[in-house]
Design an enzyme around this catalytic site. Structure first.
Site, PDB file in Angstrom:
ATOM      1  N   GLY A  38      36.942  43.416 -30.894  1.00 12.04           N
ATOM      2  CA  GLY A  38      37.985  42.652 -30.198  1.00 12.04           C
ATOM      3  C   GLY A  38      39.361  43.278 -30.233  1.00 12.04           C
ATOM      4  O   GLY A  38      40.128  43.154 -29.274  1.00 12.04           O
TER       5      GLY A  38
ATOM      6  N   GLU B 138      44.093  42.389 -35.938  1.00 15.59           N
ATOM      7  CA  GLU B 138      43.076  41.483 -35.398  1.00 15.59           C
ATOM      8  C   GLU B 138      43.493  41.021 -34.004  1.00 15.59           C
ATOM      9  O   GLU B 138      44.684  40.926 -33.697  1.00 15.59           O
ATOM     10  CB  GLU B 138      42.935  40.254 -36.311  1.00 15.59           C
ATOM     11  CG  GLU B 138      41.640  40.207 -37.108  1.00 15.59           C
ATOM     12  CD  GLU B 138      40.396  39.896 -36.262  1.00 15.59           C
ATOM     13  OE1 GLU B 138      40.227  40.479 -35.167  1.00 15.59           O
ATOM     14  OE2 GLU B 138      39.594  39.079 -36.712  1.00 15.59           O
ATOM     15  N   ASP B 139      42.506  40.732 -33.188  1.00 16.62           N
ATOM     16  CA  ASP B 139      42.789  40.229 -31.849  1.00 16.62           C
ATOM     17  C   ASP B 139      43.283  38.792 -31.873  1.00 16.62           C
ATOM     18  O   ASP B 139      44.265  38.441 -31.242  1.00 16.62           O
ATOM     19  CB  ASP B 139      41.535  40.360 -30.961  1.00 16.62           C
ATOM     20  CG  ASP B 139      40.265  39.812 -31.624  1.00 16.62           C
ATOM     21  OD1 ASP B 139      40.338  39.287 -32.754  1.00 16.62           O
ATOM     22  OD2 ASP B 139      39.195  39.928 -30.998  1.00 16.62           O
TER      23      ASP B 139
ATOM     24  N   ASP C  32      41.527  32.041 -35.340  1.00 18.92           N
ATOM     25  CA  ASP C  32      41.229  30.657 -34.952  1.00 18.92           C
ATOM     26  C   ASP C  32      41.029  29.845 -36.225  1.00 18.92           C
ATOM     27  O   ASP C  32      41.994  29.346 -36.800  1.00 18.92           O
ATOM     28  CB  ASP C  32      40.005  30.665 -34.031  1.00 18.92           C
ATOM     29  CG  ASP C  32      39.639  29.292 -33.508  1.00 18.92           C
ATOM     30  OD1 ASP C  32      40.494  28.389 -33.534  1.00 18.92           O
ATOM     31  OD2 ASP C  32      38.486  29.100 -33.067  1.00 18.92           O
TER      32      ASP C  32
ATOM     33  N   LYS D 262      45.692  31.038 -32.646  1.00 19.27           N
ATOM     34  CA  LYS D 262      45.243  29.700 -32.235  1.00 19.27           C
ATOM     35  C   LYS D 262      45.352  28.820 -33.467  1.00 19.27           C
ATOM     36  O   LYS D 262      44.445  28.810 -34.299  1.00 19.27           O
ATOM     37  CB  LYS D 262      43.762  29.759 -31.825  1.00 19.27           C
ATOM     38  CG  LYS D 262      43.482  30.090 -30.396  1.00 19.27           C
ATOM     39  CD  LYS D 262      42.001  29.737 -30.178  1.00 19.27           C
ATOM     40  CE  LYS D 262      41.440  30.343 -28.955  1.00 19.27           C
ATOM     41  NZ  LYS D 262      39.979  30.134 -28.899  1.00 19.27           N
TER      42      LYS D 262
ATOM     43  N   PHE E 157      39.192  28.884 -24.880  1.00 19.03           N
ATOM     44  CA  PHE E 157      38.430  30.084 -25.176  1.00 19.03           C
ATOM     45  C   PHE E 157      38.919  31.160 -24.226  1.00 19.03           C
ATOM     46  O   PHE E 157      38.828  31.006 -23.008  1.00 19.03           O
ATOM     47  CB  PHE E 157      36.930  29.849 -25.020  1.00 19.03           C
ATOM     48  CG  PHE E 157      36.118  31.009 -25.505  1.00 19.03           C
ATOM     49  CD1 PHE E 157      35.824  31.144 -26.850  1.00 19.03           C
ATOM     50  CD2 PHE E 157      35.685  31.986 -24.629  1.00 19.03           C
ATOM     51  CE1 PHE E 157      35.094  32.230 -27.316  1.00 19.03           C
ATOM     52  CE2 PHE E 157      34.960  33.081 -25.077  1.00 19.03           C
ATOM     53  CZ  PHE E 157      34.669  33.198 -26.428  1.00 19.03           C
ATOM     54  N   VAL E 158      39.470  32.239 -24.761  1.00 15.53           N
ATOM     55  CA  VAL E 158      40.065  33.269 -23.911  1.00 15.53           C
ATOM     56  C   VAL E 158      39.236  34.555 -23.936  1.00 15.53           C
ATOM     57  O   VAL E 158      38.574  34.866 -24.932  1.00 15.53           O
ATOM     58  CB  VAL E 158      41.534  33.573 -24.314  1.00 15.53           C
ATOM     59  CG1 VAL E 158      42.419  32.362 -24.079  1.00 15.53           C
ATOM     60  CG2 VAL E 158      41.642  34.036 -25.762  1.00 15.53           C
TER      61      VAL E 158
ATOM     62  N   ASP F 169      35.753  39.040 -25.820  1.00 16.49           N
ATOM     63  CA  ASP F 169      34.583  38.926 -24.951  1.00 16.49           C
ATOM     64  C   ASP F 169      34.006  37.521 -24.952  1.00 16.49           C
ATOM     65  O   ASP F 169      34.275  36.705 -25.838  1.00 16.49           O
ATOM     66  CB  ASP F 169      33.488  39.882 -25.434  1.00 16.49           C
ATOM     67  CG  ASP F 169      32.844  39.380 -26.735  1.00 16.49           C
ATOM     68  OD1 ASP F 169      33.585  39.071 -27.691  1.00 16.49           O
ATOM     69  OD2 ASP F 169      31.605  39.275 -26.780  1.00 16.49           O
TER      70      ASP F 169
ATOM     71  N   ARG G 203      35.636  42.167 -21.716  1.00 16.41           N
ATOM     72  CA  ARG G 203      36.549  42.836 -22.654  1.00 16.41           C
ATOM     73  C   ARG G 203      37.573  43.726 -21.971  1.00 16.41           C
ATOM     74  O   ARG G 203      38.675  43.911 -22.470  1.00 16.41           O
ATOM     75  CB  ARG G 203      35.755  43.737 -23.617  1.00 16.41           C
ATOM     76  CG  ARG G 203      35.001  43.022 -24.705  1.00 16.41           C
ATOM     77  CD  ARG G 203      34.576  44.020 -25.782  1.00 16.41           C
ATOM     78  NE  ARG G 203      33.454  43.544 -26.563  1.00 16.41           N
ATOM     79  CZ  ARG G 203      33.564  42.713 -27.624  1.00 16.41           C
ATOM     80  NH1 ARG G 203      34.750  42.292 -27.999  1.00 16.41           N
ATOM     81  NH2 ARG G 203      32.490  42.329 -28.276  1.00 16.41           N
TER      82      ARG G 203
HETATM   83  P1  IMP Z   1      38.206  32.944 -36.835  1.00 15.98           P
HETATM   84  O1  IMP Z   1      37.255  33.544 -37.833  1.00 15.98           O
HETATM   85  O2  IMP Z   1      37.770  31.592 -36.321  1.00 15.98           O
HETATM   86  O3  IMP Z   1      39.653  32.946 -37.266  1.00 15.98           O
HETATM   87  O4  IMP Z   1      38.130  33.764 -35.484  1.00 15.98           O
HETATM   88  C1  IMP Z   1      38.271  35.089 -35.391  1.00 15.98           C
HETATM   89  C2  IMP Z   1      37.208  35.667 -34.498  1.00 15.98           C
HETATM   90  O5  IMP Z   1      36.575  34.695 -33.644  1.00 15.98           O
HETATM   91  C3  IMP Z   1      37.862  36.647 -33.564  1.00 15.98           C
HETATM   92  O6  IMP Z   1      37.891  37.937 -34.126  1.00 15.98           O
HETATM   93  C4  IMP Z   1      36.989  36.565 -32.331  1.00 15.98           C
HETATM   94  O7  IMP Z   1      35.905  37.473 -32.443  1.00 15.98           O
HETATM   95  C5  IMP Z   1      36.448  35.152 -32.318  1.00 15.98           C
HETATM   96  N1  IMP Z   1      37.222  34.277 -31.416  1.00 15.98           N
HETATM   97  C6  IMP Z   1      37.977  33.209 -31.754  1.00 15.98           C
HETATM   98  N2  IMP Z   1      38.536  32.642 -30.670  1.00 15.98           N
HETATM   99  C7  IMP Z   1      38.133  33.370 -29.601  1.00 15.98           C
HETATM  100  C8  IMP Z   1      38.396  33.287 -28.175  1.00 15.98           C
HETATM  101  O8  IMP Z   1      39.122  32.419 -27.661  1.00 15.98           O
HETATM  102  N3  IMP Z   1      37.802  34.231 -27.406  1.00 15.98           N
HETATM  103  C9  IMP Z   1      36.993  35.221 -27.901  1.00 15.98           C
HETATM  104  N4  IMP Z   1      36.735  35.329 -29.227  1.00 15.98           N
HETATM  105  C10 IMP Z   1      37.297  34.425 -30.067  1.00 15.98           C
HETATM  106 MG    MG Z   2      37.649  39.873 -33.481  1.00 17.39          MG
END
Ligand code: IMP
Ligand code: MG
Length: 190
Positions: free
Chosen positions: A48, A109-110, A113, A141, A162-163, A169, A175
């Protein structure tokens, strides 16, 4: 803005390529302030953050007061969970190629969440005793955070959607879009 034909499955653009570039410049300035004259390792989280890492590294090179030297490394993780969200179970898929002991490190990191992915990465890399460890996240987020994790540099606050695009992706698609976009709801499973 000129009318643009969007790919099938894309509802609308949420964050433009220009806004992304501006966010990368702002993060680069903040990173440069904290790391002036230091040798720095950026660790991009695949897949990502591939574009975010590349663009941030180049923005850093153009920023006054930049680190003396910027090296790139990558790590790949995956987490079990559903299509929209990661679970607490994060798995290391591919490690960095160089040791980070004694190095100044910024994780790139991208998106954050629920926080599980960054929490896992910070804990794992901290164990390797870097000289410093910070995290840069292009998109925050903040709506569904489960673990409290420090983000040192944030690019933009992401809407609660969800983006996809700019590295992000949905089932490995979208992507390569240069902007961040919202999927049509009918594309996402309920
Ligand atoms: P976390 O572990 O929930 O903080 O989320 C991090 C990972 O979840 C990111 O590196 C993404 O791979 C995936 N992710 C979370 N939100 C999105 C989204 O809106 N679009 C695509 N991937 C997401
Ligand atoms: Mg990621």
């Amino acid at each position: 803005m000129q009318q643009q034909t969007l790919p099938p499955g894309i509802e609308r653009i949420l964050i433009t390529a220009e806004e992304i570039a501006e966010a990368n410049r702002r993060m680069a300035e903040a990173i440069a302030r904290d790391h002036t004259g230091e040798s720095l390792v950026l660790i991009g989280v695949l897949k990502g953050a591939v574009f975010a890492t590349a663009d941030l590294a180049r923005a850093l090179a153009e920023t006054p007061g930049a680190p003396s030297d910027v090296q790139l490394d990558f790590i790949a993780v995956s987490s079990y969970g559903n299509a929209h969200r990661s679970s607490g179970e994060v798995r290391l898929i591919q490690d960095t190629t160089h040791a980070i002991e004694g190095r100044h490190v910024v994780i790139v990191e991208d998106i954050i969440d629920n926080g599980h992915t960054l929490h896992y990465l910070r804990a794992m890399l901290r164990n390797r005793r870097p000289a410093s460890l910070r995290a840069a996240v292009l998109l925050d987020k903040p709506y569904h955070r489960v673990v409290d994790v420090t983000v040192d540099y944030t690019g933009l606050t992401c809407p609660d959607e969800f983006v996809v695009g700019y590295g992000l992706d949905y089932q490995e698609r979208y992507r390569t879009l240069p902007y961040l976009a919202k999927l049509r709801p009918e594309v996402l499973p309920v």
